[in-house]
Enzyme design. Structure first.
Site: not given
Length: 392
Positions: A42, A109-111
């Site tokens: 990530r 950068l999404s949850l």
């Protein structure tokens, strides 16, 4: 152990810890998606900088934070925190920002919770093809490539700068999905090919017709439905062989940035207070519009209205017609509403909220959405129940 191996080992530990947290929160239940979360780095999608939100007396500012300003360990931990990291504000990348900015986030950068919940709700499984609307940083595309193989994944992004950054990151990690730059509301037509699943990572006011054409019969569309009052519901629709699609909203609550073409018009001439219009007692508490589902129901009834204020004192305003409805507490008890303009905004909202309350005030999952060639409508309980037309 070398420094490089130490960092790689630490990153792997953080991915496992993130997967454990998502599983403990019941967001990650599928073992195959868990493998993908533990495999995809990530931190690669965080980029060189992010924006931190700062709220003050002068409003919200977005302050750039650069990876070079933090230790490698701190940056790794930040990447694997269950949080959304804004990477672009009003088209300005965090890496290019030289000072704090005001404005609206346009890429992030999404949850992680939301990312894996969307994937699980979609029902996407091995052997299926998927079209993703909104590549963003490329993280969710990487998860899908990790599980399905790159050949099964197509993703389209409207912002060429964001798209190119995602392409570089995915390529560096060895993923090779089909990536396109363009308007995702038009989908991505691959000749006569039909996708098994379509997943939108941007919110829409209605389902674009092109999505219906590009998904096979029996396939699904999973998309956040959004409106100008900032109410959300996650739609999961199955396409029938007659060209229609229908399904209930998910129990999962998500919010995503709206598709740029569906953003509300600016309130360029809104006046804060006005004594124009007719006044009457309100039959519902205006604070219902502060409830997650209550706001969603209200915008179904008045889809062209925007919401300002909160609590007892809310204002609904329609830019196109100038119609307005404003509420206030009544000194004698209850609430009053003043309306003017061709659209009786509060009348419509009030009726919808009363219908919702009479049904027991269910969550959005008590509603569903049906899309036909002629109309799109949200229904309560069953397709034959009370319904509201979407602005399609």
């Amino acid at each position: 152990m070398t420094a490089a191996r130490s960092a790689a080992s630490r990153a792997a530990d953080l991915r496992r810890a993130l997967a454990n947290q998502l599983a403990a929160d019941h967001a990650l239940t599928d073992s195959e998606w868990r493998k993908a979360v533990e495999a995809v780095p990530r931190e690669a999608f965080l980029g060189d900088a992010v924006f931190l939100r700062r709220d003050g007396e002068e409003g919200t500012h977005w302050e750039p934070l650069r990876g070079t300003e933090e230790s490698e360990e701190k940056w790794l931990e930040l990447a694997h925190t269950n949080a959304t990291w804004v990477t672009q504000v009003d088209g300005v990348d965090a890496a290019d920002a030289t000072e704090p900015l005001t404005g609206v986030p346009t890429s992030s950068l999404s949850l992680p919770t939301v990312v894996v919940q969307m994937l699980e709700v979609s029902g996407l499984a091995d052997g299926e093809s998927v079209l993703e609307i909104g590549t963003g940083t490329g993280y969710s595309a990487a998860l899908m490539c990790q599980r399905l193989g790159s050949a099964a994944v197509t993703s389209i992004e409207v912002d060429p700068v964001v798209a190119e950054r995602a392409r570089r990151t995915l390529t560096d990690l060895g993923y090779e999905p089909t990536l396109a730059v363009g308007d995702g509301l038009r989908g991505y037509d691959r000749d006569d090919f039909e996708y098994d699943r379509l997943i939108a990572t941007c919110a829409v006011r209605y389902v674009p017709a092109s999505w219906m054409w590009q998904v096979r019969d029996g396939g699904t569309i999973t998309t956040p439905l959004w409106g100008w009052m900032n109410g959300y519901a996650l739609a999961h629709l199955t396409l029938a062989d007659d060209g229609t699609a229908s399904g209930r909203f998910s129990t999962v609550d998500v919010s995503f940035m709206p598709a740029r073409a569906h953003v509300s018009p600016p309130l360029t001439y809104y006046v804060a207070s006005s004594r124009r219009g007719d006044t009457r007692d309100s039959k519902v508490n205006p604070s219902l519009l502060g409830d997650w589902t209550g706001r969603f129901v209200a915008q179904l009834a008045a889809p062209s209205a925007q919401l300002l204020g909160g609590g007892d004192e809310v204002t609904l305003f329609d830019v196109g017609t100038g119609s307005r409805a404003s509420t206030a507490p009544n000194p004698a008890g209850g609430w009053t509403v003043r309306q003017h303009g061709p659209l009786r905004l509060w009348d419509a909202v009030e009726e919808a909220l009363l219908t919702w309350q009479e049904a027991g005030s269910p969550h959005q999952s008590g509603f569903g959405l049906t899309v036909t060639r002629d109309r799109q409508y949200v229904w309560l309980d069953t397709p034959e129940g009370p319904s509201w037309e979407l602005p399609a």
